[in-house]
Write a protein that holds these residues in place. Sequence first.
Motif, short mmCIF file in Angstrom:
data_model
loop_
_atom_site.label_atom_id
_atom_site.label_comp_id
_atom_site.label_asym_id
_atom_site.label_seq_id
_atom_site.Cartn_x
_atom_site.Cartn_y
_atom_site.Cartn_z
N MET A 1 1.47 -21.74 -22.47
CA MET A 1 2.45 -21.72 -21.39
C MET A 1 3.67 -22.60 -21.64
SD MET A 1 -0.21 -21.71 -18.21
CE MET A 1 -1.33 -22.87 -18.96
N GLN B 1 2.78 -11.72 -17.64
CA GLN B 1 2.16 -11.27 -16.39
C GLN B 1 3.13 -11.47 -15.22
OE1 GLN B 1 -0.61 -14.07 -14.66
NE2 GLN B 1 -2.11 -12.46 -14.38
N PHE C 1 2.95 -11.41 -11.67
CA PHE C 1 2.22 -11.39 -10.40
C PHE C 1 2.98 -12.20 -9.34
CE2 PHE C 1 -2.52 -10.54 -11.69
CZ PHE C 1 -2.14 -9.37 -12.32
N SER C 2 3.21 -13.51 -9.64
CA SER C 2 3.79 -14.41 -8.63
C SER C 2 5.24 -14.05 -8.33
CB SER C 2 3.76 -15.85 -9.12
OG SER C 2 2.46 -16.21 -9.45
N HIS D 1 5.70 -15.64 -2.91
CA HIS D 1 4.30 -15.22 -2.85
C HIS D 1 3.58 -15.53 -4.15
CE1 HIS D 1 5.58 -13.07 0.70
NE2 HIS D 1 6.56 -12.56 -0.01
N ILE E 1 8.30 -14.75 -10.62
CA ILE E 1 8.58 -16.12 -11.06
C ILE E 1 7.38 -16.73 -11.77
CG2 ILE E 1 7.89 -17.30 -8.92
CD1 ILE E 1 10.60 -18.96 -9.36
N TRP E 2 7.66 -17.80 -12.51
CA TRP E 2 6.66 -18.51 -13.33
C TRP E 2 6.06 -17.55 -14.38
CZ3 TRP E 2 8.55 -22.44 -11.22
CH2 TRP E 2 8.51 -22.69 -9.86
N SER F 1 5.00 -16.76 -17.58
CA SER F 1 4.78 -17.42 -18.88
C SER F 1 5.10 -16.44 -20.00
CB SER F 1 3.32 -17.87 -19.02
OG SER F 1 3.02 -18.80 -18.02
N LYS G 1 10.15 -27.37 -17.61
CA LYS G 1 8.94 -27.96 -17.02
C LYS G 1 9.04 -29.47 -16.91
CE LYS G 1 5.89 -24.35 -18.14
NZ LYS G 1 5.10 -23.64 -19.10
N PHE H 1 8.10 -20.79 -19.26
CA PHE H 1 8.09 -19.70 -18.29
C PHE H 1 9.48 -19.44 -17.74
CE2 PHE H 1 5.61 -22.58 -15.04
CZ PHE H 1 6.72 -23.37 -14.84
N GLY I 1 -1.82 -22.89 -12.15
CA GLY I 1 -1.80 -21.55 -12.74
C GLY I 1 -3.15 -20.83 -12.56
N ASN J 1 -11.27 -22.42 -1.66
CA ASN J 1 -11.52 -21.38 -0.66
C ASN J 1 -12.40 -20.28 -1.22
OD1 ASN J 1 -10.06 -22.56 1.37
ND2 ASN J 1 -8.19 -21.38 1.04
N ARG K 1 -8.99 -19.39 7.08
CA ARG K 1 -7.85 -18.76 7.77
C ARG K 1 -7.48 -17.48 7.06
NH1 ARG K 1 -3.02 -22.68 5.45
NH2 ARG K 1 -4.43 -24.27 4.79
C1 LIG Z 1 2.15 -23.36 -16.01
C2 LIG Z 1 2.09 -22.17 -15.09
C3 LIG Z 1 2.14 -20.91 -15.61
C4 LIG Z 1 2.12 -19.80 -14.77
N1 LIG Z 1 2.21 -18.56 -15.33
C5 LIG Z 1 2.26 -17.48 -14.52
C6 LIG Z 1 2.44 -16.17 -15.09
O1 LIG Z 1 2.49 -16.00 -16.30
N2 LIG Z 1 2.56 -15.12 -14.26
C7 LIG Z 1 2.48 -15.25 -12.90
O2 LIG Z 1 2.56 -14.24 -12.21
N3 LIG Z 1 2.32 -16.48 -12.32
C8 LIG Z 1 2.22 -17.59 -13.11
N4 LIG Z 1 2.07 -18.84 -12.55
C9 LIG Z 1 2.13 -18.96 -11.09
C10 LIG Z 1 0.86 -19.40 -10.41
O3 LIG Z 1 -0.09 -18.36 -10.42
C11 LIG Z 1 1.27 -19.82 -8.98
O4 LIG Z 1 2.08 -20.96 -9.10
C12 LIG Z 1 0.08 -20.13 -8.12
O5 LIG Z 1 -0.64 -18.96 -7.84
C13 LIG Z 1 0.49 -20.82 -6.81
O6 LIG Z 1 1.48 -20.11 -6.14
P1 LIG Z 1 2.82 -20.82 -5.61
O7 LIG Z 1 3.38 -21.61 -6.75
O8 LIG Z 1 3.67 -19.79 -4.97
O9 LIG Z 1 2.35 -21.87 -4.52
P2 LIG Z 1 2.05 -21.58 -2.96
O10 LIG Z 1 1.23 -20.36 -2.83
O11 LIG Z 1 3.37 -21.66 -2.26
O12 LIG Z 1 1.19 -22.84 -2.62
C14 LIG Z 1 1.74 -24.14 -2.35
C15 LIG Z 1 0.56 -25.06 -1.95
O13 LIG Z 1 -0.08 -24.56 -0.77
C16 LIG Z 1 -1.47 -24.36 -1.01
N5 LIG Z 1 -1.96 -23.16 -0.30
C17 LIG Z 1 -1.34 -21.93 -0.26
N6 LIG Z 1 -2.09 -21.06 0.46
C18 LIG Z 1 -3.21 -21.75 0.84
C19 LIG Z 1 -4.37 -21.39 1.60
N7 LIG Z 1 -4.55 -20.18 2.08
N8 LIG Z 1 -5.32 -22.37 1.79
C20 LIG Z 1 -5.15 -23.62 1.29
N9 LIG Z 1 -4.07 -24.01 0.59
C21 LIG Z 1 -3.13 -23.09 0.36
C22 LIG Z 1 -1.57 -24.13 -2.52
O14 LIG Z 1 -2.85 -24.39 -3.00
C23 LIG Z 1 -0.52 -25.11 -3.04
O15 LIG Z 1 -1.04 -26.42 -3.13
C24 LIG Z 1 2.05 -19.96 -13.36
C25 LIG Z 1 1.99 -21.27 -12.83
C26 LIG Z 1 2.00 -22.35 -13.68
C27 LIG Z 1 1.93 -23.73 -13.09
#
Ligand SMILES: Cc1cc2nc3c(=O)[nH]c(=O)nc-3n(C[C@H](O)[C@H](O)[C@H](O)COP(=O)(O)OP(=O)(O)OC[C@H]3O[C@@H](n4cnc5c(N)ncnc54)[C@H](O)[C@@H]3O)c2cc1C
Length: 403
Positions: free
Chosen positions: A37, A132, A134-135, A139, A164-165, A167, A211, A218, A381, A390, A403
């Motif tokens: 990554m 990938q 997804f994010s 969302h 976004i993000w 990799s 980063k 990413f 990630g 959860n 929830r």
């Molecule tokens: C190094 C790295 C590489 C990545 N590579 C990829 C990639 O290649 N492709 C891709 O699609 N994505 C990638 N991601 C994204 C990663 O999957 C998301 O960052 C992750 O799923 C969290 O989503 P978010 O950043 O939108 O945080 P949010 O969903 O906004 O969450 C923010 C905080 O709220 C908490 N939270 C949110 N909902 C809940 C809930 N229901 N209950 C309790 N706590 C909650 C979370 O745990 C977090 O602490 C990467 C991330 C990193 C750090």
Amino acid sequence: MSKPSEAELKDFEAQADAWFKENTVTDPGFMLPLTFMEVSTDEQFDFLCDWQRKVYEAGYLGTSWPSEYGGHGMHPDFQRVATRAMKKYDGPIILNAIGIGWAGPLLMDIGSEEDKKKYIKGMLSAEDIWCQGFSEPEHGSDLGSAQLKAVRDGDEYVLNGSKIWTSLGDRAKYMILLARTSNDGPNKYAGLSFFLIPMKIPGIETRRIKKLTGEYGFVQTFFTDARVPAEGLVGKEGDGWMVAMKTLEYERGAKVNPAGGYYIKELDAMGVVDLARKAERAGKPLLDDPVMRDKMVEQMMEIQALNLNNQRRRMAPLNQDRPMGLAMMNKLARTEMIRDLTEFSLAFQGSRAGYYVGDENAVDDGYWHRSYLNSFSATIGGGTSEIQRNIVAEHVLGLPKGR
Ligand SMILES: Cc1cc2nc3c(=O)[nH]c(=O)nc-3n(C[C@H](O)[C@H](O)[C@H](O)COP(=O)(O)OP(=O)(O)OC[C@H]3O[C@@H](n4cnc5c(N)ncnc54)[C@H](O)[C@@H]3O)c2cc1C
């Protein structure tokens, strides 16, 4: 395919061992990424593609995948031996994690014959790097609310929105993509579809994101009327959620990646012990400090427990009632543990812990400091620790939904 004998495995292990001993380059003269990554430069990228291709051609990646798709057609036990040999010499990581780690196994599980023939070999040889999508900016954890639109137009889909993000997004040739094809389903999940799409086409642009470590790796990916072939749809339109969840089983380690290799440098507690051997405080070796010793032993026991849990995953009778339970727990426990371990490694270094890679005062060239900063990303990630908790609570322990 019959199970290999102990003698056959031993023989293969000796060959693999000799090959990795001879071919592993740990210091190419520039800094190598700790994970797939954070590939920042062309030099790193080219080196890692080259390394993956060599490992594949030698027969140690895709070892058990069918030869008609580019694999080496051997029993899965051989792959386990090969990956063990690869790790032994602490070689460079395998770069194409999203290709051979999650997209490949997914295609082997549910892909069409054409897809397997078209994509698997290029994934293994690192000719085709995958990413990938997804994010999205709004969302990440709530993946089911993804909004990037895919509208069918004849033999194509037209894509608009942003991911976004991503990799390796600026390096990849293909992406696995979760997109919204409808808003009219009975729930948000029913309107999602899963695609395999080319990245190097008009309408897809990427912007690099820096980063915490100062490295890249990413991007944010923008789609503006990007037209992709409809044949890239995996399964039926509207089935995307189910396909994405299958992919995440590989990403989160709930299913073992059958192609082998490793994508993230693993730390172990012995590295910290070595560090403690070298460190001194008030003229005395830090290794003699009872508080430090206590903590070190605790961490070694925790790592040992995680490793044993990993082995228990392969024992079907232990997992029958909750097949993914141990793996889901392991992703959470291991990533949190690595954060704890790297933080502890900084405590040994006193004020020198503040020096980073590139500074002549940095301990071990800043390796621990960099590992510490990188350790945060592993707890985000593939699902954050909160989300993993959860999942474990609801799906493994059967507790009521929060929830
Ligand atoms: C190094 C790295 C590489 C990545 N590579 C990829 C990639 O290649 N492709 C891709 O699609 N994505 C990638 N991601 C994204 C990663 O999957 C998301 O960052 C992750 O799923 C969290 O989503 P978010 O950043 O939108 O945080 P949010 O969903 O906004 O969450 C923010 C905080 O709220 C908490 N939270 C949110 N909902 C809940 C809930 N229901 N209950 C309790 N706590 C909650 C979370 O745990 C977090 O602490 C990467 C991330 C990193 C750090």
